[in-house]
Design an enzyme around this catalytic site. Sequence first.
Site, PDB file in Angstrom:
ATOM      1  N   SER A   1      93.230  45.942  -1.050  1.00  0.00           N
ATOM      2  CA  SER A   1      91.680  46.139  -0.915  1.00  0.00           C
ATOM      3  C   SER A   1      91.323  47.147  -1.755  1.00  0.00           C
ATOM      4  O   SER A   1      89.833  47.258  -1.880  1.00  0.00           O
ATOM      5  CB  SER A   1      91.343  46.195   0.403  1.00  0.00           C
ATOM      6  OG  SER A   1      91.780  47.653   0.699  1.00  0.00           O
TER       7      SER A   1
ATOM      8  N   SER B   1      92.080  60.793   3.825  1.00  0.00           N
ATOM      9  CA  SER B   1      92.749  59.861   3.235  1.00  0.00           C
ATOM     10  C   SER B   1      92.474  59.385   1.727  1.00  0.00           C
ATOM     11  O   SER B   1      93.134  58.951   0.928  1.00  0.00           O
ATOM     12  CB  SER B   1      93.364  58.577   3.982  1.00  0.00           C
ATOM     13  OG  SER B   1      92.226  57.741   4.277  1.00  0.00           O
TER      14      SER B   1
END
Length: 337
Positions: free
Chosen positions: A94, A320
């Site tokens: 994605s 992240s």
Amino acid sequence: MQDTMPEQAETTMAARSGAPTFADVARAAERIAGIAHRTPVLTSRTADARTGAKLFFKAENLQRGGAFKFRGAYNAISALSEAVRARGVLSFSSGNHAQAIALASQLLGIPATIVMPGDAPAAKIAATRGYGAEVVLYDRYTQDREALGRELAEPKGMTLIPPFNHRDVIAGQGTLAQELIEEAGPLDVLVACLGGGGQLAGCALAAAALSPGCRVIGVEPEAGNDGQQSFRTGRIVTIPVPRTIADGAQSTALGDLTFAIIQREVADILTVSDPQLVETMRFFAERMKLLVEPTGCLAAAAVLHGLVDVKDKRVGVVISGGNVDLATFAQLVGETA
């Protein structure tokens, strides 16, 4: 952060790759040394006061490609033989793994093809193309990307590098926790983001080896709690593609490699809501001057909203990634103002 992957293709890669250990994490650290950034470990007195803990934020939003995914991508591709690399690599993502594979391939001088959902953030699609990869768009809700990927990969003999369920990908992601513990020292708790499980599994391997007794906790979107369901039932649970602003964690199931490590090494899996992610994005921007994408806020949102028992503890928190369209960021954060 953690991208989705067709279960059959993931299982095929798992059969070829085998289960990783901390020795694989250590080897990955050697492979990526001088290539991946050794990202900073940041602290915040405001966050500490809010939680009653000593927090250490691993800022992977400052990693090459804007996310932790570069670690696993570069490690996995560089582990291939030159002859295999020359035929190119293919992946599904994605966004963050897409950019990581594209950048790693560019650095290693090989072709890369990435199958990406058409509704992925425009900035992630543009960056993937900017690194030189061929991008093939598909509809994540109606199209079979496994079949599409097979059609693309087989004629050219390209190697599939999945986003999470791969020995070298998991090992590469574990290097972020290795660095965090080396810099911050032993931790009582380590909180990581969870989609398909590559980051969480790799971090758990590193924590078990370098900070024994550390409780490792994964955090995923409330709308996509397949990991939590799997963890609590003892079997891999598959769900429909979740609708959440955490686009990097719209996974439908954990991989068999990641699930096995998570079952063995992780203490718990929690979930956070989209509004909590937005609040955390705003905290990072206002208090720490950091641009963090929704998926990148998963672990921090759980800690800052009191979902994890951290009082009087030394806590590692993974940020992240930071790949978010500025218009989207402004809209989301502005809504909470």
